[in-house]
Design a protein around this motif. Structure first.
Motif, PDB file in Angstrom:
ATOM      1  N   MET A   8     -15.015  -1.046   1.860  1.00 46.67           N
ATOM      2  CA  MET A   8     -15.198  -0.165   3.014  1.00 46.67           C
ATOM      3  C   MET A   8     -14.050   0.834   3.155  1.00 46.67           C
ATOM      4  SD  MET A   8     -18.022  -1.191   4.719  1.00 46.67           S
ATOM      5  CE  MET A   8     -17.743  -0.747   6.397  1.00 46.67           C
ATOM      6  N   GLY A   9     -12.831   0.416   2.858  1.00 42.97           N
ATOM      7  CA  GLY A   9     -11.679   1.301   2.988  1.00 42.97           C
ATOM      8  C   GLY A   9     -11.497   2.230   1.797  1.00 42.97           C
ATOM      9  N   MET A  10     -12.240   2.035   0.739  1.00 43.86           N
ATOM     10  CA  MET A  10     -12.100   2.850  -0.469  1.00 43.86           C
ATOM     11  C   MET A  10     -12.500   4.291  -0.229  1.00 43.86           C
ATOM     12  SD  MET A  10     -10.664   0.895  -2.557  1.00 43.86           S
ATOM     13  CE  MET A  10     -10.785   1.648  -4.148  1.00 43.86           C
ATOM     14  N   TRP A  11     -13.407   4.523   0.704  1.00 40.51           N
ATOM     15  CA  TRP A  11     -13.819   5.902   0.988  1.00 40.51           C
ATOM     16  C   TRP A  11     -12.640   6.718   1.498  1.00 40.51           C
ATOM     17  CZ3 TRP A  11     -13.195   8.074   5.743  1.00 40.51           C
ATOM     18  CH2 TRP A  11     -12.950   7.207   6.805  1.00 40.51           C
ATOM     19  N   PHE A  12     -11.631   6.071   2.039  1.00 40.38           N
ATOM     20  CA  PHE A  12     -10.457   6.753   2.558  1.00 40.38           C
ATOM     21  C   PHE A  12      -9.341   6.822   1.517  1.00 40.38           C
ATOM     22  CE2 PHE A  12      -6.317   6.504   4.728  1.00 40.38           C
ATOM     23  CZ  PHE A  12      -6.367   7.694   5.428  1.00 40.38           C
ATOM     24  N   ILE A  13      -9.173   5.792   0.728  1.00 42.36           N
ATOM     25  CA  ILE A  13      -8.060   5.709  -0.221  1.00 42.36           C
ATOM     26  C   ILE A  13      -8.212   6.704  -1.372  1.00 42.36           C
ATOM     27  CG2 ILE A  13      -6.937   4.214  -1.910  1.00 42.36           C
ATOM     28  CD1 ILE A  13      -7.376   1.918   0.045  1.00 42.36           C
ATOM     29  N   TRP A  14      -9.398   6.833  -1.941  1.00 44.54           N
ATOM     30  CA  TRP A  14      -9.587   7.728  -3.093  1.00 44.54           C
ATOM     31  C   TRP A  14      -9.319   9.191  -2.758  1.00 44.54           C
ATOM     32  CZ3 TRP A  14      -8.967   6.355  -7.738  1.00 44.54           C
ATOM     33  CH2 TRP A  14      -9.272   5.067  -8.144  1.00 44.54           C
ATOM     34  N   PRO A  15      -9.844   9.741  -1.668  1.00 45.19           N
ATOM     35  CA  PRO A  15      -9.505  11.142  -1.355  1.00 45.19           C
ATOM     36  C   PRO A  15      -8.005  11.343  -1.117  1.00 45.19           C
ATOM     37  CG  PRO A  15     -11.436  10.470  -0.117  1.00 45.19           C
ATOM     38  CD  PRO A  15     -10.890   9.238  -0.777  1.00 45.19           C
ATOM     39  N   VAL A  16      -7.357  10.380  -0.506  1.00 45.17           N
ATOM     40  CA  VAL A  16      -5.911  10.491  -0.283  1.00 45.17           C
ATOM     41  C   VAL A  16      -5.169  10.471  -1.615  1.00 45.17           C
ATOM     42  CG1 VAL A  16      -3.896   9.321   0.702  1.00 45.17           C
ATOM     43  CG2 VAL A  16      -5.980   9.542   2.057  1.00 45.17           C
ATOM     44  N   MET A  17      -5.570   9.602  -2.517  1.00 43.17           N
ATOM     45  CA  MET A  17      -4.925   9.548  -3.835  1.00 43.17           C
ATOM     46  C   MET A  17      -5.114  10.854  -4.598  1.00 43.17           C
ATOM     47  SD  MET A  17      -5.668   5.621  -5.004  1.00 43.17           S
ATOM     48  CE  MET A  17      -5.147   5.918  -6.673  1.00 43.17           C
ATOM     49  N   ILE A  18      -6.311  11.410  -4.536  1.00 43.12           N
ATOM     50  CA  ILE A  18      -6.579  12.684  -5.215  1.00 43.12           C
ATOM     51  C   ILE A  18      -5.739  13.795  -4.601  1.00 43.12           C
ATOM     52  CG2 ILE A  18      -8.346  14.446  -5.608  1.00 43.12           C
ATOM     53  CD1 ILE A  18     -10.355  12.102  -5.937  1.00 43.12           C
ATOM     54  N   LEU A  19      -5.640  13.820  -3.279  1.00 39.05           N
ATOM     55  CA  LEU A  19      -4.827  14.829  -2.598  1.00 39.05           C
ATOM     56  C   LEU A  19      -3.358  14.724  -3.008  1.00 39.05           C
ATOM     57  CD1 LEU A  19      -4.810  17.069  -0.450  1.00 39.05           C
ATOM     58  CD2 LEU A  19      -4.351  15.303   1.236  1.00 39.05           C
ATOM     59  N   VAL A  20      -2.843  13.517  -3.112  1.00 37.98           N
ATOM     60  CA  VAL A  20      -1.450  13.315  -3.522  1.00 37.98           C
ATOM     61  C   VAL A  20      -1.244  13.804  -4.956  1.00 37.98           C
ATOM     62  CG1 VAL A  20       0.276  11.548  -4.061  1.00 37.98           C
ATOM     63  CG2 VAL A  20      -0.979  11.446  -1.906  1.00 37.98           C
ATOM     64  N   ILE A  21      -2.176  13.503  -5.839  1.00 37.19           N
ATOM     65  CA  ILE A  21      -2.063  13.952  -7.230  1.00 37.19           C
ATOM     66  C   ILE A  21      -2.076  15.468  -7.315  1.00 37.19           C
ATOM     67  CG2 ILE A  21      -3.256  13.995  -9.460  1.00 37.19           C
ATOM     68  CD1 ILE A  21      -4.127  11.073  -8.847  1.00 37.19           C
ATOM     69  N   VAL A  22      -2.965  16.109  -6.585  1.00 44.64           N
ATOM     70  CA  VAL A  22      -3.035  17.576  -6.586  1.00 44.64           C
ATOM     71  C   VAL A  22      -1.734  18.160  -6.046  1.00 44.64           C
ATOM     72  CG1 VAL A  22      -4.188  19.544  -5.514  1.00 44.64           C
ATOM     73  CG2 VAL A  22      -5.552  17.697  -6.481  1.00 44.64           C
ATOM     74  N   LEU A  23      -1.212  17.580  -4.974  1.00 45.92           N
ATOM     75  CA  LEU A  23       0.040  18.063  -4.399  1.00 45.92           C
ATOM     76  C   LEU A  23       1.195  17.952  -5.392  1.00 45.92           C
ATOM     77  CD1 LEU A  23       1.485  19.124  -1.876  1.00 45.92           C
ATOM     78  CD2 LEU A  23       1.834  16.755  -1.201  1.00 45.92           C
ATOM     79  N   VAL A  24       1.273  16.847  -6.104  1.00 48.35           N
ATOM     80  CA  VAL A  24       2.333  16.659  -7.098  1.00 48.35           C
ATOM     81  C   VAL A  24       2.207  17.696  -8.217  1.00 48.35           C
ATOM     82  CG1 VAL A  24       3.176  15.096  -8.899  1.00 48.35           C
ATOM     83  CG2 VAL A  24       2.715  14.221  -6.602  1.00 48.35           C
ATOM     84  N   VAL A  25       0.993  17.939  -8.680  1.00 52.40           N
ATOM     85  CA  VAL A  25       0.790  18.931  -9.742  1.00 52.40           C
ATOM     86  C   VAL A  25       1.205  20.318  -9.255  1.00 52.40           C
ATOM     87  CG1 VAL A  25      -0.973  20.106 -11.115  1.00 52.40           C
ATOM     88  CG2 VAL A  25      -0.997  17.623 -10.942  1.00 52.40           C
TER      89      VAL A  25
END
Length: 86
Positions: A8-25
């Motif tokens: 249930m919480g995965m819908w929130f974790i994956w977009p946050v992880m993708i956002l962090v990766i994009v920010l780092v790049v």
């Protein structure tokens, strides 16, 4: 379907992880000098230490196009540089 509801919480974790990766790049690209605000292979604009101003560049361009005589060019160049030996 997921047993204890852990998915249930995965819908929130994956977009946050993708956002962090994009920010780092983005930060890595900017830090390495590949930012979009750089000229497309051109030299940086003349600054205070380069000895050339935009006004002098325009004067040089007009002289190169034949809009100014040698005398006009030299006179205006002296004015730009602040020489007042008249």
């Amino acid at each position: 379907m997921y047993g204890n509801g852990g998915g249930m919480g995965m819908w929130f974790i994956w977009p946050v992880m993708i956002l962090v990766i994009v920010l780092v790049v983005v930060l890595l690209v900017r830090g390495s000098g590949g930012g979009a605000n750089r000229g497309s292979g051109s030299a940086p604009p003349p600054g205070p230490g380069t000895g050339r101003t935009r006004a002098q560049e325009i004067l040089d361009e007009r002289y190169a196009r034949g809009e100014l005589t040698d005398e006009e060019y030299q006179d205006r160049l002296r004015q730009l540089r602040g020489d007042s030996d008249r």
